[in-house]
Structure formats: C-alpha cells, structure tokens
Enzyme design. Structure first.
Site, PDB file in Angstrom:
ATOM      1  N   TYR A  27       0.798  -1.232   0.000  1.00  0.00           N
ATOM      2  CA  TYR A  27       0.000   0.000   0.000  1.00  0.00           C
ATOM      3  C   TYR A  27       0.826   1.275   0.000  1.00  0.00           C
ATOM      4  O   TYR A  27       0.252   2.368  -0.038  1.00  0.00           O
ATOM      5  CB  TYR A  27      -0.947  -0.018   1.219  1.00  0.00           C
ATOM      6  N   HIS A  84     -15.273  -6.283  -0.710  1.00  0.00           N
ATOM      7  CA  HIS A  84     -15.458  -7.661  -1.137  1.00  0.00           C
ATOM      8  C   HIS A  84     -16.708  -8.322  -0.567  1.00  0.00           C
ATOM      9  O   HIS A  84     -17.041  -9.431  -0.984  1.00  0.00           O
ATOM     10  CB  HIS A  84     -14.194  -8.463  -0.772  1.00  0.00           C
ATOM     11  N   HIS A 104      -8.868   1.868  -5.527  1.00  0.00           N
ATOM     12  CA  HIS A 104      -7.977   1.003  -4.736  1.00  0.00           C
ATOM     13  C   HIS A 104      -6.535   1.384  -5.012  1.00  0.00           C
ATOM     14  O   HIS A 104      -6.170   1.639  -6.173  1.00  0.00           O
ATOM     15  CB  HIS A 104      -8.169  -0.470  -5.097  1.00  0.00           C
ATOM     16  N   ARG A 115     -10.123 -11.407  -3.349  1.00  0.00           N
ATOM     17  CA  ARG A 115     -10.171  -9.969  -3.633  1.00  0.00           C
ATOM     18  C   ARG A 115     -10.723  -9.678  -5.027  1.00  0.00           C
ATOM     19  O   ARG A 115     -10.944  -8.530  -5.389  1.00  0.00           O
ATOM     20  CB  ARG A 115      -8.784  -9.345  -3.503  1.00  0.00           C
TER      21      ARG A 115
HETATM   22  C1  DQA Z   1      -7.660  -1.929  -0.961  1.00  0.00           C
HETATM   23  C2  DQA Z   1      -7.722  -3.364  -1.500  1.00  0.00           C
HETATM   24  C3  DQA Z   1      -8.569  -4.249  -0.608  1.00  0.00           C
HETATM   25  O1  DQA Z   1      -8.587  -5.588  -1.104  1.00  0.00           O
HETATM   26  C4  DQA Z   1      -7.989  -4.284   0.795  1.00  0.00           C
HETATM   27  O2  DQA Z   1      -8.814  -5.047   1.643  1.00  0.00           O
HETATM   28  C5  DQA Z   1      -7.722  -2.932   1.344  1.00  0.00           C
HETATM   29  C6  DQA Z   1      -7.169  -1.903   0.480  1.00  0.00           C
HETATM   30  C7  DQA Z   1      -6.674  -1.065  -1.776  1.00  0.00           C
HETATM   31  O3  DQA Z   1      -6.764   0.155  -1.678  1.00  0.00           O
HETATM   32  O4  DQA Z   1      -5.826  -1.596  -2.487  1.00  0.00           O
HETATM   33  O5  DQA Z   1      -7.871  -2.707   2.546  1.00  0.00           O
HETATM   34  O6  DQA Z   1      -8.938  -1.364  -1.039  1.00  0.00           O
END
Ligand code: DQA
Length: 152
Positions: A27, A84, A104, A115
């Site tokens: 992230y 999800h 995302h 996911r």
């Molecule tokens: C997310 C992707 C999701 O699968 C995950 O649970 C997150 C972050 C992203 O910004 O990449 O918490 O939303």
C-alpha cells in the site's frame, strides 16, 4: 435540497487509517492524510471541494453515503476490505444519484482470489485500481470529467 455541484465525498473504509504503516510493500508509505491532500490539490483548480471520512465501521460509511444524497455531486470510495462483501455499502451507493468512483491503491484482481470479487463495482461508474497514491489524482480527474468540470 439540490446537490452542491462542487462537492465530492471521499470515503475510506476499514483499515485505511493504517496507511503508511500497514503493509507498505503493497500500500506504499504515504498516509491517508497524504492521499486526501492529493485529492484536494487536484480538486481545487477544478473548482471542486473534497469532504473526507474514514471509518472502520460499515454503518458510518452507509450513513455518510445516505448523507451525500441530494447534497454531494459525486462519491469517491476506497472501501478497503468492505469492497469484497459489503452489500450494505452496495445498496447505499445504488441509492446515490451522482457518479461513483471505486478506488484502490493496489490491484485487487492481481492478488488473492477472494479480492477479485467487488460488490461495489456493479454500482460504481468506474474503478481505478493499481496506481498507488496516484489513484487519488486520477479519481478526482475522472469525477471532474463525469461532472463536466474543466480546469479554471
Ligand atoms: C484496498 C484493496 C482491498 O482488497 C484491501 O482489503 C484494502 C485496500 C486497496 O486500496 O488496495 O484494505 O482497497
């Protein structure tokens, strides 16, 4: 009440308060505050304003979406893991009239199989994923185009 054509609601879901510290290899190292700032910096010259909310509680996001009805022009939402499975967020977004951008940082389709399902995607105008923090700029630009706003 008619929607403020300049007001965009930026929603962040569960665990996104930990950005910068949480799994930085996936992230990144920027915080959520950094991303909100990117959204605001992109929005300002387009004449748009960003109202932001992060919550780990589904109910807060649902109520924020309800509160955006006939008040905000568009919604940008990174629901985190709610993406999800939250049919409550799905239904709330379905009741919102303006454009909805699902956002995302990572590309969920390139990660674990669970996911790959987004219950938000069917009620989003479009999805931006996999571009890290730059996604916040892209999402605001997408909203501006959808609202027919051009740089001043
Ligand atoms: C997310 C992707 C999701 O699968 C995950 O649970 C997150 C972050 C992203 O910004 O990449 O918490 O939303």
């Amino acid at each position: 009440m008619t929607a403020d054509p300049t007001l965009v609601l930026l929603l962040s879901g569960v665990n996104l308060n930990l950005l910068g510290d949480r799994e930085p290899a996936i992230y990144g190292t920027e915080t959520l505050a950094d991303h909100v700032e990117t959204a605001r910096t992109t929005a300002a010259p387009l004449g748009l304003r960003i109202e932001d909310l992060q919550s780990n509680a589904e109910v807060d996001l649902v109520e924020a979406i309800h509160g955006a009805r006939r008040r905000c022009a568009a919604i940008i939402i990174n629901p985190g893991a709610f993406t999800h499975y939250s049919w409550a967020i799905h239904d709330a977004l379905a009741a919102f009239d303006g454009p909805v951008v699902e956002l995302h940082l990572s590309n969920p389709d390139a990660r674990e199989p669970w996911r790959r399902t987004s219950v938000v995607a069917p009620v989003a105008t479009g999805t931006i994923s996999g571009f890290g923090g730059d996604g916040y700029r892209l999402a605001v630009e997408a909203v501006a185009r959808l609202l027919g706003v051009s740089p001043s």
